[in-house]
Design a protein around this motif. Structure first.
Motif, PDB file in Angstrom:
ATOM      1  N   SER A   1      38.313  16.515  -7.876  1.00  0.00           N
ATOM      2  CA  SER A   1      38.184  17.894  -7.400  1.00  0.00           C
ATOM      3  C   SER A   1      37.384  17.934  -6.117  1.00  0.00           C
ATOM      4  N   ASN A   2      37.936  18.612  -5.123  1.00  0.00           N
ATOM      5  CA  ASN A   2      37.208  18.786  -3.871  1.00  0.00           C
ATOM      6  C   ASN A   2      36.320  20.025  -3.904  1.00  0.00           C
ATOM      7  N   GLN A   3      36.361  20.738  -5.036  1.00  0.00           N
ATOM      8  CA  GLN A   3      35.632  21.996  -5.117  1.00  0.00           C
ATOM      9  C   GLN A   3      34.429  21.948  -6.054  1.00  0.00           C
ATOM     10  N   VAL A   4      34.257  20.871  -6.808  1.00  0.00           N
ATOM     11  CA  VAL A   4      33.083  20.747  -7.676  1.00  0.00           C
ATOM     12  C   VAL A   4      32.140  19.730  -7.041  1.00  0.00           C
ATOM     13  N   LEU A   5      31.007  20.226  -6.596  1.00  0.00           N
ATOM     14  CA  LEU A   5      30.048  19.399  -5.869  1.00  0.00           C
ATOM     15  C   LEU A   5      28.774  19.214  -6.671  1.00  0.00           C
ATOM     16  N   VAL A   6      28.026  18.184  -6.301  1.00  0.00           N
ATOM     17  CA  VAL A   6      26.716  17.946  -6.903  1.00  0.00           C
ATOM     18  C   VAL A   6      25.664  18.317  -5.866  1.00  0.00           C
ATOM     19  N   GLY A   7      24.728  19.172  -6.268  1.00  0.00           N
ATOM     20  CA  GLY A   7      23.662  19.570  -5.363  1.00  0.00           C
ATOM     21  C   GLY A   7      22.461  18.656  -5.486  1.00  0.00           C
ATOM     22  N   SER A   8      21.586  18.711  -4.491  1.00  0.00           N
ATOM     23  CA  SER A   8      20.368  17.900  -4.535  1.00  0.00           C
ATOM     24  C   SER A   8      19.427  18.365  -5.643  1.00  0.00           C
ATOM     25  N   ASN A   9      19.730  19.548  -6.228  1.00  0.00           N
ATOM     26  CA  ASN A   9      18.961  20.032  -7.379  1.00  0.00           C
ATOM     27  C   ASN A   9      19.507  19.485  -8.694  1.00  0.00           C
ATOM     28  N   GLY A  10      20.571  18.655  -8.596  1.00  0.00           N
ATOM     29  CA  GLY A  10      21.140  18.037  -9.790  1.00  0.00           C
ATOM     30  C   GLY A  10      22.140  18.906 -10.523  1.00  0.00           C
ATOM     31  N   LYS A  11      22.523  20.039  -9.943  1.00  0.00           N
ATOM     32  CA  LYS A  11      23.451  20.951 -10.608  1.00  0.00           C
ATOM     33  C   LYS A  11      24.854  20.838 -10.032  1.00  0.00           C
ATOM     34  N   LEU A  12      25.839  21.155 -10.873  1.00  0.00           N
ATOM     35  CA  LEU A  12      27.239  21.172 -10.428  1.00  0.00           C
ATOM     36  C   LEU A  12      27.550  22.538  -9.839  1.00  0.00           C
ATOM     37  N   ILE A  13      28.236  22.534  -8.701  1.00  0.00           N
ATOM     38  CA  ILE A  13      28.500  23.774  -7.972  1.00  0.00           C
ATOM     39  C   ILE A  13      29.964  23.814  -7.562  1.00  0.00           C
ATOM     40  N   LYS A  14      30.629  24.907  -7.873  1.00  0.00           N
ATOM     41  CA  LYS A  14      32.011  25.085  -7.420  1.00  0.00           C
ATOM     42  C   LYS A  14      31.957  25.661  -6.016  1.00  0.00           C
ATOM     43  N   TYR A  15      32.328  24.848  -5.054  1.00  0.00           N
ATOM     44  CA  TYR A  15      32.168  25.241  -3.651  1.00  0.00           C
ATOM     45  C   TYR A  15      33.093  24.370  -2.817  1.00  0.00           C
ATOM     46  N   GLU A  16      33.775  24.948  -1.872  1.00  0.00           N
ATOM     47  CA  GLU A  16      34.732  24.196  -1.060  1.00  0.00           C
ATOM     48  C   GLU A  16      34.168  23.931   0.336  1.00  0.00           C
ATOM     49  N   ILE A  17      34.105  22.651   0.703  1.00  0.00           N
ATOM     50  CA  ILE A  17      33.644  22.278   2.040  1.00  0.00           C
ATOM     51  C   ILE A  17      34.563  21.180   2.592  1.00  0.00           C
ATOM     52  N   ASN A  18      34.531  20.992   3.886  1.00  0.00           N
ATOM     53  CA  ASN A  18      35.323  19.939   4.531  1.00  0.00           C
ATOM     54  C   ASN A  18      34.504  18.680   4.782  1.00  0.00           C
ATOM     55  N   GLU A  19      33.231  18.757   4.489  1.00  0.00           N
ATOM     56  CA  GLU A  19      32.329  17.638   4.737  1.00  0.00           C
ATOM     57  C   GLU A  19      32.662  16.439   3.853  1.00  0.00           C
ATOM     58  N   ARG A  20      32.578  15.225   4.417  1.00  0.00           N
ATOM     59  CA  ARG A  20      32.813  14.019   3.624  1.00  0.00           C
ATOM     60  C   ARG A  20      31.577  13.702   2.807  1.00  0.00           C
ATOM     61  N   LEU A  21      31.779  13.526   1.504  1.00  0.00           N
ATOM     62  CA  LEU A  21      30.694  13.170   0.595  1.00  0.00           C
ATOM     63  C   LEU A  21      31.175  12.068  -0.340  1.00  0.00           C
ATOM     64  N   PRO A  22      30.265  11.263  -0.887  1.00  0.00           N
ATOM     65  CA  PRO A  22      30.670  10.238  -1.859  1.00  0.00           C
ATOM     66  C   PRO A  22      31.279  10.896  -3.101  1.00  0.00           C
ATOM     67  N   PHE A  23      32.317  10.277  -3.643  1.00  0.00           N
ATOM     68  CA  PHE A  23      32.902  10.754  -4.896  1.00  0.00           C
ATOM     69  C   PHE A  23      32.133  10.161  -6.068  1.00  0.00           C
ATOM     70  N   LEU A  24      31.955  10.964  -7.099  1.00  0.00           N
ATOM     71  CA  LEU A  24      31.254  10.503  -8.297  1.00  0.00           C
ATOM     72  C   LEU A  24      32.254  10.379  -9.436  1.00  0.00           C
ATOM     73  N   PHE A  25      32.380   9.173  -9.989  1.00  0.00           N
ATOM     74  CA  PHE A  25      33.274   8.899 -11.115  1.00  0.00           C
ATOM     75  C   PHE A  25      32.439   8.702 -12.382  1.00  0.00           C
ATOM     76  N   GLY A  26      33.027   9.069 -13.516  1.00  0.00           N
ATOM     77  CA  GLY A  26      32.332   8.916 -14.789  1.00  0.00           C
ATOM     78  C   GLY A  26      31.712  10.219 -15.245  1.00  0.00           C
ATOM     79  N   LYS A  27      31.166  10.216 -16.456  1.00  0.00           N
ATOM     80  CA  LYS A  27      30.558  11.416 -17.021  1.00  0.00           C
ATOM     81  C   LYS A  27      29.278  11.755 -16.270  1.00  0.00           C
ATOM     82  N   PHE A  28      29.200  13.000 -15.822  1.00  0.00           N
ATOM     83  CA  PHE A  28      28.053  13.401 -15.015  1.00  0.00           C
ATOM     84  C   PHE A  28      26.811  13.597 -15.876  1.00  0.00           C
TER      85      PHE A  28
END
Length: 225
Positions: free
Chosen positions: A115-142
């Motif tokens: 998903s390009n719309q579920v991001l991880v914030g520096s606060n450790g929370k999952l956020i539904k947000y759409e951006i074009n910025e390249r970020l590392p993908f996280l695989f596995g159970k969060f």
């Protein structure tokens, strides 16, 4: 006769002084009472998008007309904590009737795989947000706690977390990373910082230019492919 007039004059002066003292005391009391009962009539929220700021402000409208000296901070915290975009916030009382809330938005540090719309914030929370910025993908159970701990280790190593292509977390509590150069690094469960720095040294060594996999899972064993 003169003596009586003098006494009368002195009494009048004393009455006037007492009246002045009582009047001053009463005015101070009224002023204190007015300040003490000051009511909130304006709430200002800033730091996020105009839409979200407005949404939070509307939800805090229940504080309007309440006493500014006795703000229920638990109510404010309950509402603001529902917004995963919030990293930190501060509440400032501007007397006699204004509340100013300043919010610091969390930074996006990873994307959940698939998903390009579920991001991880520096606060450790999952956020539904759409951006074009390249970020590392996280695989596995969060797992927020484990993820932030691992990111902290990476940040203290020779690697830069935002330059990774992906991060994988396994049920065995072990991590793998893939660099932007598509080099996979299989990490052990322990001694992560030491292992990351060793992998980085191998990558920048001209003798290992063609490596695709660095396997450090077994203690005191190094496998390169």
């Amino acid at each position: 006769m003169m003596h009586r007039l003098t006494d009368k004059k002195n009494r009048i002066i004393i009455y006037l002084i007492l009246l002045l003292i009582l009047s001053t005391t009463n005015n101070k009391s009224l002023k204190f009472q007015h300040n003490y009962s000051a009511k909130i009539n304006k709430i200002q929220v800033s730091g996020l998008s105009d839409r979200v700021n407005s949404q939070i402000r509307n939800r805090l409208e229940k504080l309007i007309h309440s006493n500014i000296f006795f703000i229920n901070k638990d109510k404010i915290d309950k509402i603001i904590s529902e917004y995963n975009l919030v990293e930190l916030y501060s509440v400032k009382k501007i007397y006699p009737s204004k509340i100013e809330i300043k919010i610091e938005q969390t930074k996006f540090i990873a994307k959940i795989s698939g998903s390009n719309q579920v991001l991880v914030g520096s606060n450790g929370k999952l956020i539904k947000y759409e951006i074009n910025e390249r970020l590392p993908f996280l695989f596995g159970k969060f797992n927020s706690k484990k993820f932030l701990e691992f990111k902290g280790i990476v940040d203290n190593s020779a690697f830069k977390f935002n330059n990774l292509k992906s991060v994988s977390f396994y049920p065995s509590k072990r991590w793998d990373i893939t660099t932007v150069e598509n080099i996979s690094i299989n990490l052990p469960k322990d001694n992560l910082l030491q292992s990351l720095n060793l992998a980085y040294k191998l990558i920048i060594d001209d003798s290992f230019k063609k490596i695709n996999i660095i396997d450090l899972r077994v203690k005191n064993h190094l496998v390169i492919k």
